[in-house]
Design an enzyme around this catalytic site. Structure first.
Site, PDB file in Angstrom:
ATOM      1  N   LYS A  13       0.600  -5.484   0.606  1.00 17.90           N
ATOM      2  CA  LYS A  13       0.614  -6.294  -0.634  1.00 17.90           C
ATOM      3  C   LYS A  13      -0.309  -7.509  -0.539  1.00 17.90           C
ATOM      4  O   LYS A  13      -1.101  -7.761  -1.420  1.00 17.90           O
ATOM      5  CB  LYS A  13       2.035  -6.817  -0.935  1.00 17.90           C
ATOM      6  CG  LYS A  13       3.065  -5.780  -1.218  1.00 17.90           C
ATOM      7  CD  LYS A  13       4.380  -6.425  -1.651  1.00 17.90           C
ATOM      8  CE  LYS A  13       5.065  -7.251  -0.594  1.00 17.90           C
ATOM      9  NZ  LYS A  13       5.691  -6.510   0.488  1.00 17.90           N
ATOM     10  N   ARG A  87      12.170  -9.324  -5.868  1.00 15.44           N
ATOM     11  CA  ARG A  87      12.653  -8.428  -4.818  1.00 15.44           C
ATOM     12  C   ARG A  87      14.055  -7.917  -5.131  1.00 15.44           C
ATOM     13  O   ARG A  87      14.586  -7.121  -4.367  1.00 15.44           O
ATOM     14  CB  ARG A  87      12.716  -9.200  -3.507  1.00 15.44           C
ATOM     15  CG  ARG A  87      11.490  -8.995  -2.601  1.00 15.44           C
ATOM     16  CD  ARG A  87      11.654  -9.978  -1.479  1.00 15.44           C
ATOM     17  NE  ARG A  87      11.045  -9.644  -0.257  1.00 15.44           N
ATOM     18  CZ  ARG A  87       9.923 -10.180   0.201  1.00 15.44           C
ATOM     19  NH1 ARG A  87       9.216 -10.986  -0.565  1.00 15.44           N
ATOM     20  NH2 ARG A  87       9.495  -9.905   1.405  1.00 15.44           N
ATOM     21  N   ARG A 121       0.052  -7.019  13.096  1.00 17.33           N
ATOM     22  CA  ARG A 121      -0.451  -7.983  12.099  1.00 17.33           C
ATOM     23  C   ARG A 121      -0.654  -9.375  12.684  1.00 17.33           C
ATOM     24  O   ARG A 121       0.144  -9.870  13.472  1.00 17.33           O
ATOM     25  CB  ARG A 121       0.539  -8.051  10.939  1.00 17.33           C
ATOM     26  CG  ARG A 121       0.180  -9.118   9.919  1.00 17.33           C
ATOM     27  CD  ARG A 121       0.800  -8.868   8.608  1.00 17.33           C
ATOM     28  NE  ARG A 121       2.221  -9.167   8.573  1.00 17.33           N
ATOM     29  CZ  ARG A 121       2.957  -9.086   7.463  1.00 17.33           C
ATOM     30  NH1 ARG A 121       2.402  -8.705   6.332  1.00 17.33           N
ATOM     31  NH2 ARG A 121       4.230  -9.372   7.480  1.00 17.33           N
ATOM     32  N   ARG A 154       3.703 -13.377  13.051  1.00 14.19           N
ATOM     33  CA  ARG A 154       4.892 -13.881  12.373  1.00 14.19           C
ATOM     34  C   ARG A 154       6.149 -13.578  13.175  1.00 14.19           C
ATOM     35  O   ARG A 154       6.259 -12.513  13.759  1.00 14.19           O
ATOM     36  CB  ARG A 154       4.996 -13.244  10.981  1.00 14.19           C
ATOM     37  CG  ARG A 154       4.042 -13.869   9.995  1.00 14.19           C
ATOM     38  CD  ARG A 154       3.993 -13.136   8.701  1.00 14.19           C
ATOM     39  NE  ARG A 154       5.300 -12.783   8.161  1.00 14.19           N
ATOM     40  CZ  ARG A 154       5.478 -12.274   6.944  1.00 14.19           C
ATOM     41  NH1 ARG A 154       4.437 -12.097   6.160  1.00 14.19           N
ATOM     42  NH2 ARG A 154       6.666 -11.975   6.519  1.00 14.19           N
ATOM     43  N   ARG A 165      14.190  -5.863   7.709  1.00 12.39           N
ATOM     44  CA  ARG A 165      13.474  -6.085   6.448  1.00 12.39           C
ATOM     45  C   ARG A 165      13.343  -4.787   5.653  1.00 12.39           C
ATOM     46  O   ARG A 165      13.414  -4.795   4.424  1.00 12.39           O
ATOM     47  CB  ARG A 165      12.098  -6.700   6.729  1.00 12.39           C
ATOM     48  CG  ARG A 165      12.229  -8.154   7.202  1.00 12.39           C
ATOM     49  CD  ARG A 165      10.969  -8.650   7.886  1.00 12.39           C
ATOM     50  NE  ARG A 165       9.836  -8.732   6.999  1.00 12.39           N
ATOM     51  CZ  ARG A 165       8.567  -8.675   7.428  1.00 12.39           C
ATOM     52  NH1 ARG A 165       8.302  -8.517   8.699  1.00 12.39           N
ATOM     53  NH2 ARG A 165       7.590  -8.783   6.566  1.00 12.39           N
TER      54      ARG A 165
END
Ligand code: AMP
Length: 209
Positions: A13, A87, A121, A154, A165
């Protein structure tokens, strides 16, 4: 144009939204980035929401909507690409009160691709740009190509938090897909190749919207 970019964590995203921002000339607003900014600045709100963000659970609808509303106000007339919100169906209904959405881009990515992506990431501490240790390496290791800022992993990109998540996404966020599909606003984008060139996906999105 008022666009929502929707999909599970790690579906790309943020990457696609920031590229769409350049192509369309409208602001990319990420509620995840807004949350991290509040936490980084240790504002009273930041201190309250830190526990949710670091464990991969959702910040309560009321608080996140308040944060978004403040940021969205200046972009209502120009349009925006909204990422990370709504969400929950409750948030989708709140958003309808703030702004009419023209299109919702729904990214469909299998879980195995997501876990691979998120564990590799990297993000810039300074400007928020996203990299990947395998598919989108920075030119200089550990440094942002755009601003020279330091890259970090992160805290919520660890395997056990990623699993949480994904669970939260299935329970709270998948009903949002049905909500927007029933309103005829949803455009599905399918991507199951972990090494796909992001620009190709952005081309696909541009055609769909
Ligand atoms: P993200 O960068 O979009 O994965 O967001 C990081 C974290 O910020 C999430 O795991 C949540 O704790 C919080 N967050 C961001 N957007 C929302 C939202 N719309 N509703 C609730 N929590 C959110």
């Amino acid at each position: 144009m008022r666009i929502v970019i929707f999909g599970p964590p790690g579906s790309g995203k943020g990457t696609y939204a920031s590229r769409l921002e350049k192509r369309l000339g409208i602001a990319h607003i990420s509620t995840g980035d807004l949350v991290r900014e509040e936490i980084r600045n240790q504002t009273p709100l930041g201190k309250t929401i830190e526990k949710y963000s670091s464990s991969g659970t959702l910040v309560p609808d009321k608080i996140i909507t308040q944060i978004l509303k403040k940021r969205l106000a200046s972009e209502l007339s120009r349009g925006f690409i909204l990422e990370g919100y709504p969400r929950t169906v409750g948030q989708a209904k709140e958003l309808k009160k703030i702004a009419n959405i023209d299109v919702v881009v729904n990214l469909n990515v299998p879980d195995n691709v997501i876990v691979k992506r998120l564990s590799a990431r990297l993000q810039c501490k300074n400007c928020g740009a996203i990299y990947n240790e395998i598919t989108m390496k920075p030119k200089v290791a550990g440094k942002c190509d755009k601003c020279g800022g330091e890259l970090f992993k992160r805290v919520d990109d660890q395997p056990e938090v990623i699993r949480e998540r994904l669970k939260v996404y299935q329970e709270a966020s998948e009903p949002v897909v049905d909500y927007y599909r029933s309103k005829n606003l949803l455009k599905d984008i399918v991507n199951d190749d972990p090494n796909v060139d992001p620009e190709k996906v952005v081309d696909q999105i541009m055609k769909a919207i």
